[in-house]
Structure formats: C-alpha cells, structure tokens
Design a protein around this motif. Structure first.
Motif, PDB file in Angstrom:
ATOM      1  N   ARG A 190       0.833  -1.200   0.000  1.00 41.23           N
ATOM      2  CA  ARG A 190       0.000   0.000   0.000  1.00 41.23           C
ATOM      3  C   ARG A 190       0.871   1.255   0.000  1.00 41.23           C
ATOM      4  O   ARG A 190       1.832   1.353   0.780  1.00 41.23           O
ATOM      5  N   PRO A 191       0.559   2.254  -0.846  1.00 47.24           N
ATOM      6  CA  PRO A 191       1.240   3.550  -0.733  1.00 47.24           C
ATOM      7  C   PRO A 191       0.922   4.207   0.607  1.00 47.24           C
ATOM      8  O   PRO A 191      -0.171   4.026   1.150  1.00 47.24           O
ATOM      9  N   THR A 192       1.867   4.951   1.142  1.00 49.38           N
ATOM     10  CA  THR A 192       1.642   5.677   2.388  1.00 49.38           C
ATOM     11  C   THR A 192       2.111   7.114   2.233  1.00 49.38           C
ATOM     12  O   THR A 192       2.869   7.448   1.311  1.00 49.38           O
ATOM     13  N   THR A 193       1.669   7.954   3.141  1.00 48.82           N
ATOM     14  CA  THR A 193       1.993   9.375   3.088  1.00 48.82           C
ATOM     15  C   THR A 193       3.505   9.591   3.086  1.00 48.82           C
ATOM     16  O   THR A 193       4.228   8.980   3.874  1.00 48.82           O
ATOM     17  N   GLY A 194       3.954  10.448   2.198  1.00 42.78           N
ATOM     18  CA  GLY A 194       5.377  10.764   2.106  1.00 42.78           C
ATOM     19  C   GLY A 194       6.133   9.901   1.129  1.00 42.78           C
ATOM     20  O   GLY A 194       7.319  10.153   0.862  1.00 42.78           O
ATOM     21  N   GLY A 195       5.476   8.889   0.573  1.00 39.56           N
ATOM     22  CA  GLY A 195       6.125   8.012  -0.392  1.00 39.56           C
ATOM     23  C   GLY A 195       5.436   8.077  -1.736  1.00 39.56           C
ATOM     24  O   GLY A 195       4.515   8.884  -1.950  1.00 39.56           O
ATOM     25  N   PRO A 196       5.832   7.228  -2.666  1.00 36.86           N
ATOM     26  CA  PRO A 196       5.189   7.219  -3.982  1.00 36.86           C
ATOM     27  C   PRO A 196       3.733   6.793  -3.891  1.00 36.86           C
ATOM     28  O   PRO A 196       3.344   6.025  -2.999  1.00 36.86           O
ATOM     29  N   ASN A 197       2.911   7.318  -4.814  1.00 41.05           N
ATOM     30  CA  ASN A 197       1.515   6.898  -4.876  1.00 41.05           C
ATOM     31  C   ASN A 197       1.413   5.556  -5.591  1.00 41.05           C
ATOM     32  O   ASN A 197       2.423   4.922  -5.893  1.00 41.05           O
ATOM     33  N   GLN A 198       0.171   5.122  -5.829  1.00 39.58           N
ATOM     34  CA  GLN A 198      -0.024   3.806  -6.445  1.00 39.58           C
ATOM     35  C   GLN A 198       0.727   3.684  -7.770  1.00 39.58           C
ATOM     36  O   GLN A 198       1.452   2.704  -7.997  1.00 39.58           O
ATOM     37  N   GLN A 199       0.571   4.674  -8.642  1.00 33.80           N
ATOM     38  CA  GLN A 199       1.244   4.591  -9.929  1.00 33.80           C
ATOM     39  C   GLN A 199       2.756   4.638  -9.756  1.00 33.80           C
ATOM     40  O   GLN A 199       3.498   3.963 -10.479  1.00 33.80           O
ATOM     41  N   GLY A 200       3.218   5.409  -8.768  1.00 35.87           N
ATOM     42  CA  GLY A 200       4.649   5.458  -8.510  1.00 35.87           C
ATOM     43  C   GLY A 200       5.192   4.122  -8.051  1.00 35.87           C
ATOM     44  O   GLY A 200       6.294   3.706  -8.445  1.00 35.87           O
ATOM     45  N   LEU A 201       4.425   3.418  -7.203  1.00 35.36           N
ATOM     46  CA  LEU A 201       4.856   2.080  -6.761  1.00 35.36           C
ATOM     47  C   LEU A 201       4.854   1.090  -7.926  1.00 35.36           C
ATOM     48  O   LEU A 201       5.745   0.237  -8.035  1.00 35.36           O
ATOM     49  N   VAL A 202       3.844   1.201  -8.794  1.00 37.02           N
ATOM     50  CA  VAL A 202       3.810   0.335  -9.973  1.00 37.02           C
ATOM     51  C   VAL A 202       5.031   0.581 -10.848  1.00 37.02           C
ATOM     52  O   VAL A 202       5.694  -0.366 -11.305  1.00 37.02           O
ATOM     53  N   GLU A 203       5.352   1.839 -11.078  1.00 42.81           N
ATOM     54  CA  GLU A 203       6.513   2.156 -11.912  1.00 42.81           C
ATOM     55  C   GLU A 203       7.804   1.676 -11.261  1.00 42.81           C
ATOM     56  O   GLU A 203       8.719   1.192 -11.948  1.00 42.81           O
ATOM     57  N   LEU A 204       7.896   1.795  -9.932  1.00 42.47           N
ATOM     58  CA  LEU A 204       9.073   1.293  -9.232  1.00 42.47           C
ATOM     59  C   LEU A 204       9.192  -0.212  -9.423  1.00 42.47           C
ATOM     60  O   LEU A 204      10.277  -0.735  -9.698  1.00 42.47           O
ATOM     61  N   ALA A 205       8.067  -0.921  -9.249  1.00 46.95           N
ATOM     62  CA  ALA A 205       8.088  -2.373  -9.429  1.00 46.95           C
ATOM     63  C   ALA A 205       8.497  -2.750 -10.846  1.00 46.95           C
ATOM     64  O   ALA A 205       9.295  -3.675 -11.063  1.00 46.95           O
ATOM     65  N   LEU A 206       7.960  -2.048 -11.833  1.00 49.63           N
ATOM     66  CA  LEU A 206       8.318  -2.331 -13.225  1.00 49.63           C
ATOM     67  C   LEU A 206       9.806  -2.099 -13.469  1.00 49.63           C
ATOM     68  O   LEU A 206      10.460  -2.863 -14.195  1.00 49.63           O
ATOM     69  N   SER A 207      10.349  -1.065 -12.840  1.00 52.49           N
ATOM     70  CA  SER A 207      11.774  -0.763 -13.039  1.00 52.49           C
ATOM     71  C   SER A 207      12.672  -1.836 -12.449  1.00 52.49           C
ATOM     72  O   SER A 207      13.831  -1.984 -12.849  1.00 52.49           O
ATOM     73  N   LEU A 208      12.136  -2.605 -11.486  1.00 54.82           N
ATOM     74  CA  LEU A 208      12.905  -3.669 -10.849  1.00 54.82           C
ATOM     75  C   LEU A 208      12.587  -5.043 -11.438  1.00 54.82           C
ATOM     76  O   LEU A 208      13.016  -6.061 -10.904  1.00 54.82           O
ATOM     77  N   GLY A 209      11.833  -5.050 -12.548  1.00 51.36           N
ATOM     78  CA  GLY A 209      11.614  -6.291 -13.280  1.00 51.36           C
ATOM     79  C   GLY A 209      10.263  -6.923 -13.132  1.00 51.36           C
ATOM     80  O   GLY A 209       9.977  -7.941 -13.773  1.00 51.36           O
TER      81      GLY A 209
END
Length: 243
Positions: A190-209
């Motif tokens: 889950r995204p939390t305050t101060g970190g990436p939002n949902q799309q940001g977490l998805v993009e992070l996951a994609l960048s890691l494979g």
C-alpha cells in the motif's frame, strides 16, 4: 509504502476466517467484499498486517509457493493440538521427517507449525512467510523496495523483516519448481503518506523487473495486480489512505 495484506483464498471465507481469527488472535475488521474475511495482526505499536480471505469457487490445488509458518517453539505440540481443535487437519505434502508439523486450514490451505528457532524472536504467532523464488536475492530487492522491509538474518537464504525487527520474517526460498498457476496466497503493498503513490509504486516495481498481470481476472479492480520476476502475484493497493 508498507506491506499491508496477506491474502488467502477459500471456498468459505467466513468459516476459514473464523479459524484464522482464533488461531492468530486477530482483531476482526471490515473486509473488501461482503462474503470475504479480514482480520488484523498487531506486532508493534504501529506495526501490523491484515489477513484477508477472499472467495473462490474451487479449493486450492496442491502446491503452495507462499504459506504461513506459525510459531510453535517449545510448545509446538500443544500449539498443533490447539489448531486441530479449531478445525485444522494434518497434511502430508511429502515433507518426510521434519522438525515442524504441516497442517491445513478448514479450506485446505497448507501451513506449518515450526519448532524453536532463534530467528523467530519477537515474531508473534506468524513466524515467517516463505515465498518460492527463482532468485531469492534478486526478488528480495523488489520486495524491500516496495515494503520498506530490511534484510536480516533469518532461516532462508534471503530474509526481510519490518524495520522494527518485530513481526514475521519474509523468507525468499529457492523454488522447487517454476510457477505453474495463480498463487492461492499473495501479498498486497500500500502507498503511504510521504512516499510514492499507487502509480509510482507500480513504476518502481516495473523498473525492478516486475510485470503487470494481463489475465482477465486481474482487471477492473482499484488495486493493480502484478507479478514478481519469479511469477508470484502481488497487488499494489490504491492511494485511498494518503493525505
């Protein structure tokens, strides 16, 4: 971001939920669907995981790439008997002679009750979450980035844990065989305050494979279904609790 849910599947989520609520002393909460179950496991003042059980039409097939290892310790046999009294049954998955006991919940989901291990200090009732991986060190990098959990000494070759060093271990274990079907247990972040939002977490996951799940059942939800590099499903939940 945080690791928020352990999601299991069952033909009867309410009955299975009653078992896990009693087994883990969960605080029952409001599930996502009216037929589902959700309960919260606290392992610190601000540290918790939700156990969610969703309905499926068929019981889980043999083979579990993610399961729960419960803490038994010196009272392992007493813990086993208590769980059997709650509705668990003994299970044979070809484990042979091992120091832990394999059980199944009322819907057939397999879990283990573990012997005493130093690594399980301060875990609470869930000692570990073993996850099959084609490359434990590689997959641990992804889960550490998505959850904020940190590497620690554990039982598996690569282990992550909540930074408080309390609660269960996430153990990345060498897979006995490649993934062949949808996992019946998976993790949600889950995204939390101060970190990436949902799309940001998805993009992070994609960048890691990681990859997006393209199956029909994975579409049309407020969460985004993804797969790690070993094929294990996980979900990135919505931004609903960001402020």
């Amino acid at each position: 971001m945080r690791l928020e849910n352990i999601v299991m599947q069952a033909c009867d989520p309410q009955a299975t939920g009653r078992f896990w609520s009693a087994a883990l002393d969960l605080v029952d909460t409001s599930p996502a669907g009216p037929d589902d179950y959700e309960g919260r496991l606290w392992f610190g003042e601000a540290a918790w995981l939700d156990v969610c059980i969703e309905r499926v039409t068929e019981p889980p097939p043999p083979g579990w790439r993610l399961h729960l290892d419960l803490r038994g310790g010196p009272q392992r046999d007493q813990v086993v008997e208590r769980l059997i009294g709650l509705g668990a049954t003994r299970a044979d998955i070809g484990q042979g002679e091992v120091p832990w006991v394999v059980l199944a919940d009322p819907d057939g989901n397999v879990f283990c009750v573990m012997e005493e291990r130093a690594a399980y200090r301060d875990t609470g009732p869930i000692a570990a979450l073993p996850l099959d991986s084609a490359d434990p060190a590689r997959d641990a990098e992804l889960y550490a980035a998505l959850t904020g959990w940190v590497r620690t000494q554990g039982v598996g070759p690569t282990t992550l844990r909540h930074p408080s060093m309390r609660g269960p271990l996430l153990e990345l274990c060498p897979q006995p065989a490649p993934k062949a079907r949808q996992n019946r247990t998976h993790l949600d972040v889950r995204p939390t305050t101060g970190g990436p939002n949902q799309q940001g977490l998805v993009e992070l996951a994609l960048s890691l494979g990681a990859t997006l799940a393209t199956d029909d059942w994975a579409q049309g939800h407020p969460w985004i279904v993804m797969r790690d590099l070993s094929g294990n499903e996980f979900c990135v939940l919505s931004d609903e609790d960001l402020s």
